[in-house]
Motif scaffolding. Sequence first.
Motif, PDB file in Angstrom:
ATOM      1  N   VAL A  72       0.841  -1.202   0.000  1.00  0.00           N
ATOM      2  CA  VAL A  72       0.000   0.000   0.000  1.00  0.00           C
ATOM      3  C   VAL A  72       0.876   1.252   0.000  1.00  0.00           C
ATOM      4  CG1 VAL A  72      -1.656   1.357   1.352  1.00  0.00           C
ATOM      5  CG2 VAL A  72      -2.019  -1.104   1.063  1.00  0.00           C
ATOM      6  N   ALA A  73       1.887   1.265   0.860  1.00  0.00           N
ATOM      7  CA  ALA A  73       2.768   2.434   0.952  1.00  0.00           C
ATOM      8  C   ALA A  73       3.551   2.639  -0.351  1.00  0.00           C
ATOM      9  CB  ALA A  73       3.724   2.267   2.128  1.00  0.00           C
ATOM     10  N   GLU A  74       4.056   1.541  -0.920  1.00  0.00           N
ATOM     11  CA  GLU A  74       4.832   1.661  -2.158  1.00  0.00           C
ATOM     12  C   GLU A  74       3.978   2.207  -3.297  1.00  0.00           C
ATOM     13  OE1 GLU A  74       6.314  -1.007  -5.828  1.00  0.00           O
ATOM     14  OE2 GLU A  74       5.956  -2.072  -3.936  1.00  0.00           O
ATOM     15  N   LEU A  75       2.777   1.640  -3.487  1.00  0.00           N
ATOM     16  CA  LEU A  75       1.921   2.063  -4.592  1.00  0.00           C
ATOM     17  C   LEU A  75       1.385   3.477  -4.375  1.00  0.00           C
ATOM     18  CD1 LEU A  75       0.093  -1.334  -5.166  1.00  0.00           C
ATOM     19  CD2 LEU A  75       1.688  -0.213  -6.745  1.00  0.00           C
ATOM     20  N   ALA A  76       1.100   3.822  -3.129  1.00  0.00           N
ATOM     21  CA  ALA A  76       0.669   5.199  -2.845  1.00  0.00           C
ATOM     22  C   ALA A  76       1.782   6.179  -3.200  1.00  0.00           C
ATOM     23  CB  ALA A  76       0.285   5.341  -1.379  1.00  0.00           C
ATOM     24  N   GLY A  77       3.037   5.801  -2.888  1.00  0.00           N
ATOM     25  CA  GLY A  77       4.166   6.653  -3.246  1.00  0.00           C
ATOM     26  C   GLY A  77       4.297   6.812  -4.746  1.00  0.00           C
ATOM     27  N   ARG A  78       4.095   5.735  -5.495  1.00  0.00           N
ATOM     28  CA  ARG A  78       4.167   5.818  -6.953  1.00  0.00           C
ATOM     29  C   ARG A  78       3.100   6.765  -7.501  1.00  0.00           C
ATOM     30  NH1 ARG A  78       5.263  -0.013  -9.843  1.00  0.00           N
ATOM     31  NH2 ARG A  78       7.056  -0.691  -8.594  1.00  0.00           N
ATOM     32  N   MET A  79       1.947   6.796  -6.853  1.00  0.00           N
ATOM     33  CA  MET A  79       0.848   7.642  -7.319  1.00  0.00           C
ATOM     34  C   MET A  79       0.926   9.063  -6.770  1.00  0.00           C
ATOM     35  SD  MET A  79      -2.434   5.091  -7.215  1.00  0.00           S
ATOM     36  CE  MET A  79      -2.436   3.534  -8.093  1.00  0.00           C
ATOM     37  N   GLY A  80       1.878   9.297  -5.866  1.00  0.00           N
ATOM     38  CA  GLY A  80       2.038  10.637  -5.342  1.00  0.00           C
ATOM     39  C   GLY A  80       0.975  11.062  -4.358  1.00  0.00           C
ATOM     40  N   ILE A  81       0.440  10.101  -3.595  1.00  0.00           N
ATOM     41  CA  ILE A  81      -0.567  10.427  -2.589  1.00  0.00           C
ATOM     42  C   ILE A  81      -0.102   9.926  -1.223  1.00  0.00           C
ATOM     43  CG2 ILE A  81      -2.491  10.364  -4.223  1.00  0.00           C
ATOM     44  CD1 ILE A  81      -3.192   7.572  -3.171  1.00  0.00           C
ATOM     45  N   ALA A 214       0.227   2.074 -12.453  1.00  0.00           N
ATOM     46  CA  ALA A 214       1.000   2.090 -11.202  1.00  0.00           C
ATOM     47  C   ALA A 214       1.795   0.804 -11.008  1.00  0.00           C
ATOM     48  CB  ALA A 214       0.071   2.316 -10.015  1.00  0.00           C
ATOM     49  N   THR A 215       1.198  -0.330 -11.349  1.00  0.00           N
ATOM     50  CA  THR A 215       1.879  -1.610 -11.144  1.00  0.00           C
ATOM     51  C   THR A 215       2.698  -2.034 -12.357  1.00  0.00           C
ATOM     52  OG1 THR A 215      -0.031  -2.858 -11.958  1.00  0.00           O
ATOM     53  CG2 THR A 215       0.051  -2.396  -9.586  1.00  0.00           C
ATOM     54  N   GLY A 216       2.361  -1.500 -13.530  1.00  0.00           N
ATOM     55  CA  GLY A 216       2.994  -1.978 -14.751  1.00  0.00           C
ATOM     56  C   GLY A 216       2.585  -3.389 -15.094  1.00  0.00           C
ATOM     57  N   ASP A 217       1.481  -3.855 -14.492  1.00  0.00           N
ATOM     58  CA  ASP A 217       1.070  -5.258 -14.630  1.00  0.00           C
ATOM     59  C   ASP A 217      -0.459  -5.339 -14.735  1.00  0.00           C
ATOM     60  OD1 ASP A 217       0.951  -8.038 -14.614  1.00  0.00           O
ATOM     61  OD2 ASP A 217       1.089  -8.165 -12.418  1.00  0.00           O
ATOM     62  N   ALA A 282       4.826  -3.562 -21.339  1.00  0.00           N
ATOM     63  CA  ALA A 282       6.142  -2.974 -21.530  1.00  0.00           C
ATOM     64  C   ALA A 282       6.063  -1.449 -21.587  1.00  0.00           C
ATOM     65  CB  ALA A 282       6.785  -3.511 -22.816  1.00  0.00           C
ATOM     66  N   SER A 283       5.073  -0.925 -22.303  1.00  0.00           N
ATOM     67  CA  SER A 283       4.932   0.531 -22.395  1.00  0.00           C
ATOM     68  C   SER A 283       4.510   1.115 -21.065  1.00  0.00           C
ATOM     69  CB  SER A 283       3.920   0.905 -23.483  1.00  0.00           C
ATOM     70  OG  SER A 283       2.622   0.410 -23.159  1.00  0.00           O
ATOM     71  N   LEU A 284       3.695   0.378 -20.302  1.00  0.00           N
ATOM     72  CA  LEU A 284       3.285   0.854 -18.980  1.00  0.00           C
ATOM     73  C   LEU A 284       4.498   0.961 -18.050  1.00  0.00           C
ATOM     74  CD1 LEU A 284       0.002  -1.192 -18.463  1.00  0.00           C
ATOM     75  CD2 LEU A 284       0.175   1.271 -18.830  1.00  0.00           C
ATOM     76  N   ARG A 285       5.387  -0.041 -18.110  1.00  0.00           N
ATOM     77  CA  ARG A 285       6.577  -0.017 -17.250  1.00  0.00           C
ATOM     78  C   ARG A 285       7.509   1.123 -17.640  1.00  0.00           C
ATOM     79  NH1 ARG A 285       5.814  -5.740 -17.254  1.00  0.00           N
ATOM     80  NH2 ARG A 285       6.970  -5.973 -19.204  1.00  0.00           N
ATOM     81  N   ARG A 286       7.614   1.410 -18.963  1.00  0.00           N
ATOM     82  CA  ARG A 286       8.449   2.516 -19.407  1.00  0.00           C
ATOM     83  C   ARG A 286       7.868   3.856 -18.925  1.00  0.00           C
ATOM     84  NH1 ARG A 286       8.764  -0.514 -24.248  1.00  0.00           N
ATOM     85  NH2 ARG A 286       7.116   0.740 -25.181  1.00  0.00           N
ATOM     86  N   ALA A 287       6.515   3.959 -18.987  1.00  0.00           N
ATOM     87  CA  ALA A 287       5.865   5.201 -18.574  1.00  0.00           C
ATOM     88  C   ALA A 287       6.008   5.438 -17.068  1.00  0.00           C
ATOM     89  CB  ALA A 287       4.385   5.170 -18.963  1.00  0.00           C
ATOM     90  N   SER A 288       5.992   4.336 -16.293  1.00  0.00           N
ATOM     91  CA  SER A 288       6.114   4.471 -14.844  1.00  0.00           C
ATOM     92  C   SER A 288       7.554   4.749 -14.431  1.00  0.00           C
ATOM     93  CB  SER A 288       5.611   3.208 -14.151  1.00  0.00           C
ATOM     94  OG  SER A 288       6.406   2.096 -14.517  1.00  0.00           O
TER      95      SER A 288
END
Length: 288
Positions: A72-81, A214-217, A282-288
């Motif tokens: 939860v903490a990791e994904l929230a950080g990726r989303m900037g919240i 957010a997950t690239g998956d 692959a494009s999602l992971r590059r964008a993240s």
Amino acid sequence: MNQLKTALLLCAATAILLAAGAAMGRSWLIGATVLAFAMNLGAYFWSDRLVLRLQRARVLTVMEAPQLHLDVAELAGRMGIPTPKVYVIPDAALNAFATGRNPEHGAVAFTEGILRSLSRRELRGVIAHELSHVRNRDILVATVAAGLAGAVGLLASALQWGALLGFGHDRDGEGGSPLGALLFAIVAPIGATLVQMGISRSREFMADAGAARATGDPEGLALALERLTRANHVIEPGPTAEPASASLMIASPFSGDGMMSWFSTHPPVAERVRRLRGMDPASLRRAS
């Protein structure tokens, strides 16, 4: 596209409200709108506490679920919240929801069933979906949509009584014919409800796409949605099947086919899965 669709649907709901006001009169329009938004403003500020209590949710500590809290903490950080509070619901059904009027007051809740049944990959997809709702401020969007629909409903009730009893014009003499008002009073709430449900479905698609980024998956969330659908067809639902909170869930406890799907708060799972699997990881992971 879903942001645009939400904006257009909100405009449609506003147009229905203004049409109802034109049929009833300016003073009725102002009164119904103020009352409806006042009611939903209260829900906006306090609904998170109410819905968590309704679900009998309790805080899930880090000691009880350390990996879940880390994800939860990791994904929230990726989303900037900010990292939201984490709750668990005593329910064997597989479901989850997010609440909170803004990211600073966010909360995510998971049923005992979903925590037991999903793999970490699948659960990360669910977490990211719920965090997307928080980041997108979907509680605020839902409150605005509910306020517009509620105002239309209040005006429709007034129109029905006005048409039957012969009143409905304001002091300026505004208002339409009694027969037209009665017909509009029947049609307008249905239209407003369809718009409200359409907004909810658009936000679900947006949350799915946000989770995939957010997950690239995207496959993780697709697998989770399929598992939730299969399991919830055979598991007796608990508090997550409450109609008042069903729209918040990642998987609707209630299903509808054909025309009834127009009144559903969730898109068909098959369509959600199709869209997720149409994304390029692959494009999602590059964008993240």
